[in-house]
Design an enzyme around this catalytic site. Structure first.
Site, PDB file in Angstrom:
ATOM      1  N   HIS A 374      48.442  14.207  -7.096  1.00  7.79           N
ATOM      2  CA  HIS A 374      47.977  14.618  -5.767  1.00  7.79           C
ATOM      3  C   HIS A 374      47.336  16.000  -5.754  1.00  7.79           C
ATOM      4  O   HIS A 374      47.339  16.649  -4.711  1.00  7.79           O
ATOM      5  CB  HIS A 374      49.145  14.673  -4.785  1.00  7.79           C
ATOM      6  N   ARG A 565      49.033  22.841   6.003  1.00  6.35           N
ATOM      7  CA  ARG A 565      49.763  23.936   5.390  1.00  6.35           C
ATOM      8  C   ARG A 565      48.863  25.153   5.212  1.00  6.35           C
ATOM      9  O   ARG A 565      47.652  25.024   5.045  1.00  6.35           O
ATOM     10  CB  ARG A 565      50.313  23.491   4.024  1.00  6.35           C
ATOM     11  N   LYS A 570      42.658  26.345   1.278  1.00  4.85           N
ATOM     12  CA  LYS A 570      42.261  25.615   2.480  1.00  4.85           C
ATOM     13  C   LYS A 570      41.387  26.481   3.388  1.00  4.85           C
ATOM     14  O   LYS A 570      40.720  25.999   4.268  1.00  4.85           O
ATOM     15  CB  LYS A 570      43.497  25.125   3.229  1.00  4.85           C
ATOM     16  N   THR A 672      44.583  14.352   4.707  1.00  7.53           N
ATOM     17  CA  THR A 672      44.814  13.158   5.519  1.00  7.53           C
ATOM     18  C   THR A 672      44.719  13.531   7.000  1.00  7.53           C
ATOM     19  O   THR A 672      44.475  12.668   7.839  1.00  7.53           O
ATOM     20  CB  THR A 672      46.195  12.530   5.230  1.00  7.53           C
TER      21      THR A 672
HETATM   22  C1  NBG Z   1      48.587  16.970  -1.414  1.00  9.31           C
HETATM   23  C2  NBG Z   1      47.114  17.352  -1.405  1.00  9.31           C
HETATM   24  C3  NBG Z   1      46.383  16.759  -0.214  1.00  9.31           C
HETATM   25  C4  NBG Z   1      46.641  15.273  -0.156  1.00  9.31           C
HETATM   26  C5  NBG Z   1      48.129  14.995  -0.171  1.00  9.31           C
HETATM   27  C6  NBG Z   1      48.438  13.513  -0.183  1.00  9.31           C
HETATM   28  C7  NBG Z   1      50.290  17.997  -2.859  1.00  9.31           C
HETATM   29  C8  NBG Z   1      50.689  18.295  -4.246  1.00  9.31           C
HETATM   30  N1  NBG Z   1      49.126  17.384  -2.690  1.00  9.31           N
HETATM   31  O1  NBG Z   1      45.013  16.994  -0.339  1.00  9.31           O
HETATM   32  O2  NBG Z   1      46.991  18.741  -1.405  1.00  9.31           O
HETATM   33  O3  NBG Z   1      46.063  14.719   0.998  1.00  9.31           O
HETATM   34  O4  NBG Z   1      48.712  15.547  -1.319  1.00  9.31           O
HETATM   35  O5  NBG Z   1      47.811  12.880  -1.238  1.00  9.31           O
HETATM   36  O6  NBG Z   1      51.012  18.304  -1.946  1.00  9.31           O
END
Ligand code: NBG
Length: 829
Positions: A374, A565, A570, A672
């Site tokens: 992720h 977050r 970001k 998301t």
């Molecule tokens: C997060 C990403 C997001 C993504 C979500 C769900 C972690 C390690 N990753 O961009 O930063 O949407 O995972 O996939 O928290």
């Protein structure tokens, strides 16, 4: 574990009485029964909270009937199961979801009204389980919902943190954290099963010997033992009888006291040690995309993984012919690196506890696990110091060494003479010696997926490139999605009703049907009602903002939101620079014609992440200055809503016009929130990053506000020796905005925000300065576009209509068809 009684009691004897609750009268009776028998209260003595608990039990009883039927079907069919292992879940309030899924919302509302109570007041009493940090945990919750809705036999496993993600408040603009005591009054949705506790061990050492049959065997003589108590919650599917389970493990001290301490009469210390082992499931580490590297964190990971695998293995033995059937009857999906210690744990169970040889165990293991990555930030891939790993899990370290040894042999065969590659790919890193969990996952899983197209390609080209070159067939993409039930139906009832009135309610289980809204975008009367819905949502949010932070905002202003977050990549700070620029323009020219805007922020910063906390303080200071400046004539408002979570998200997404998705290209794996906003008719201002790219492809580039550098441009900038000062001196407006941050106008103390400015001017790792001009220009296009209500609304409708692809049902269908291959097993309603 305690023996099941079904061996002794014939199943047909175990008849469950049905609770046929169909009318308001029935519902009231069920509610009164639960209040009386389960809660121990008479209507005379009950508090509002008692009624809430009775309500939860009443709704739960409905779902229990479905769950019972699901279990019956599973027992009879013995299907292949998906086991989802995740250290985080953010399922949101259960009551709203369970009322909806059991179709009892109206019954409950009426029954309570007859008692003179308002359903919404009771709903407000339920704290949400904050068992995750952000997108990763929320995605796991959307996935559970979709697995159940698609009738996929599945179990989700995790940790029952007693304290979830901290509660955030602001003190003088600074973030303050306080404990999230979500279990303080108990959790009526949970079933705990102390009878099914599982033993988990840590520490100690290993002993190798040769058994009677001449086989090499290993015994783990452990240091510490504790117990995992399973607690589960129901995960109902929408519009189906399937109810799956979320099983969360709670750490319990084993029943033996430390006898030595006991002997020397130190009763208190003996008990203290008992509580120390229960600390393992005490608290969620408040971190996101920055691994903690704490001993307790590794303990948590191993704890829940060991409990879960024990259960998976014993279920496989109970239902199937033997462990060699495991890969045909189970697939274990590893949600990021957090549960990856499952790989050596399964090897250990198979070899040391079930007597399989290395080759047999390895054959099973490598066909059982699938791994999802992720992130794109190499620093976010977990690594554990070998010394720590070996101290806590000596047997696992041996297994990891052996896996690595064999794996590197394979690499040498494939790429002879390429020792540099061998070094890069090693699961054990040298200097400092660390176990690299992503490498362990990549080398042992049969599938490796990213969470959006761009990230999946970047994984292949950069982050896990060597692994891709070794096994291209393992790599695949599964673009994230969100559940339309929570993020449209529950969060935005007004919009849901409007959509359903035009195209029926099939979209709730098949979100592609939203496409049928496209022609309505050209109808003026439909656009008019669409606008009315948005405005009502904006009025509702304005009321909440007033109550929460005491700022009056105008529902006719453009709502521009950035909720996620807090992380430098970001780029909340880029948003702040834009706001400062608008502020300075208005100060310089009070007659300037701009669309009035309300900027809405929501974000938690990890407690130890100082720069992120300083950014929060900056935005709050900005809010103070801007909101109280009469010269602005209310044309700009800034609000930072504290404690962003699922429940607050449900208020914000439906009410927003512009969604900010402005990470530096190549950093946000997917995102998301971008999907939740678009589905609720917000237009995206975004970079070509994560799932933004796919959203833009779907909604059409004319319905998306694009700005900023692309991934190749970012790389080129960095290679060319990026110098932020070039932008600072080259753009007077940017320079003015940055200078103002440390002018003293903001929060008085000039030095306060100096670290932010220093990091922008001397490093600017995420290229805010390089993207600033493009961002500000893009926002001017937004301003222009918003003035034309008809065309804006058209774009808004098209965003919602064309985002059907971003349903987590689609994502889960793809996981199932391409990775899991667990045939759906419908359970009738
Ligand atoms: C997060 C990403 C997001 C993504 C979500 C769900 C972690 C390690 N990753 O961009 O930063 O949407 O995972 O996939 O928290």
């Amino acid at each position: 574990m305690i023996e099941q009684i079904t061996d002794e009691i014939p199943l047909q004897q175990l008849q469950v009485s049905k609770r046929n609750v169909r009318t308001v009268e029935d519902f009231k009776r069920a509610l009164a029964d639960n209040l009386y028998y389960k809660r121990g209260q008479a209507v005379y003595t009950a508090t509002r909270h008692d009624i809430y608990v009775a309500l939860a039990h009443t709704v739960r009883d409905y779902l229990m009937e479905r769950w019972h039927k699901t279990v019956e079907t599973y027992f009879q069919t013995r299907p292949k199961f998906v086991y989802y292992l995740s250290a985080e879940y953010l399922p949101g309030q259960q009551i709203t979801q369970n009322l909806l899924y059991s179709e009892t919302t109206d019954l409950a509302r009426q029954a309570l009204a007859e008692w003179g109570l308002d359903l919404n007041d009771l709903i407000a009493l339920e704290p949400e389980p904050g068992l995750g940090n952000g997108g990763l945990g929320r995605l796991a919750a959307c996935f559970m919902d979709s697995m159940a809705t698609l009738d996929i036999p599945a179990y989700s496993f995790g940790i029952r943190y007693e304290f979830g993600i901290f509660r955030q408040s602001f003190q003088d603009g600074w973030q303050e954290e306080s404990p999230d005591e979500w279990l303080f009054y108990g959790n009526p949705w949970e079933f705990s099963q102390p009878d099914d506790m599982v033993e988990v061990c840590f520490g100690g050492h290993t002993e190798h010997h040769v058994d009677d049959q001449g086989r090499h065997r290993v015994r783990w003589i452990h240091g510490q033992t504790l117990l995992g108590e399973p607690c589960h919650m129901l995960v109902p599917g929408y519009g189906t009888g399937t109810v799956n389970l979320l099983r969360l493990w709670r750490a319990r001290a084993s029943r033996e006291f430390d006898f030595e301490l006991f002997d020397v009469g130190d009763y208190a210390r003996a008990v203290e040690q008992k509580t120390a082992s229960e600390n393992i499931s005490k608290v969620l580490y408040p971190n996101d995309n920055t691994p903690e590297g704490k001993e307790l964190r590794l303990k948590q990971q191993y704890f829940f993984v060991a409990c879960s695998l024990k259960m998976i293995v014993s279920r496989t033995l109970q239902f199937n012919r033997g462990l060699f059937e495991l890969p045909d009857k189970a697939v274990v999906q590893l949600n990021d690196t957090h549960p990856v210690v499952a790989i050596p744990e399964l090897m250990r169970l198979l070899m040391d506890e079930h007597g399989l040889s290395w080759d047999e165990a390895w054959d099973i293991t490598r066909r059982t696990f699938a791994y999802t990555c992720h992130t794109l930030m190499p620093e976010a891939l977990e690594k554990w110091p070998v010394s720590l790993f070996g101290k806590l899990l000596p047997r696992h370290l041996e297994i990891v060494y052996e896996i690595n040894h064999r794996f590197l042999q394979e690499v040498r065969v494939r790429f002879p003479g390429d020792e540099e590659r061998v070094r890069r790919m090693s699961i054990i890193e040298e200097w400092p010696e660390q176990v690299c969990m992503a490498h362990l996952a990549a080398s042992c899983s049969f599938s490796i997926n990213g969470v959006a197209k761009l990230q999946s390609s970047l994984l292949k080209e950069h982050t896990l490139r060597d692994f891709y070159e070794m096994w291209p067939e393992k790599f695949n993409n599964k673009t994230n999605g969100v559940t339309p039930r929570r993020w449209v139906r529950m969060a935005n009832p007004r919009l849901s009703e409007l959509i359903t009135s035009k195209i029926g309610d099939g979209w709730l289980r098949d979100m592609d049907q939203l496409e049928a809204l496209v022609p309505y975008a050209d109808q003026a009367d439909f656009r008019q009602v669409w606008r009315v819905v948005k405005r009502e949502n904006k009025v509702a949010l304005a009321a909440h903002i007033g109550k929460s932070v005491g700022v009056q905002v105008d529902p006719d202003s453009l709502y521009d939101a950035m909720v996620k977050r807090l992380h430098e990549y970001k780029r909340q700070l880029l948003k702040a620079l834009h706001i400062i620029t608008l502020y300075q323009r208005l100060k310089a020219d009070p007659a300037l014609d701009i669309v009035p805007r309300t900027f809405i922020f929501g974000a938690k910063a990890a407690a130890g992440y100082h720069i992120a906390k300083l950014i929060i303080k900056l935005i709050n200071s900005l809010a103070e200055v801007i909101n109280s400046d009469p010269a602005l004539n209310d044309r700009l408002k800034v609000v930072f809503l504290p404690n962003f979570n699922v429940t607050l998200g449900e208020r914000i997404y439906p009410a927003v016009d512009v969604s900010e998705q402005i990470s530096m290209a190549g950093k946000e794996a997917s995102g998301t929130g971008n999907m939740k906003f678009a589905l609720n008719g917000a237009l995206t201002v975004g970079t070509l990053d994560g799932a933004n790219i796919e959203i833009r492809e779907r909604v059409g580039k004319e319905n998306f506000f694009l700005f900023g550098l692309t991934v190749p441009e970012v790389m080129a900038q960095k290679e060319a020796g990026y110098n932020p000062l070039d932008y600072y001196y080259g753009n007077p407006e940017l320079k003015r905005a940055i200078d103002w941050i440390v002018s003293g106008d903001l929060g008085g103390d000039k030095a306060l925000f100096q670290p932010l400015v220093d990091s922008l001017l001397h490093k600017d790792e995420y290229l805010l300065l390089a993207d600033y001009a493009s961002y500000v220009e893009c926002q001017e296009r937004v301003d222009e576009a918003y003035r034309d209500a008809a065309s804006w609304t058209r774009m808004s409708i098209l965003n919602a209509a064309r985002c059907g692809h971003f349903s987590s049902d689609r994502t889960i269908r793809q996981y199932n068809e391409e990775i899991w291959r667990a045939p759906p097993l419908p359970v009738g309603l």
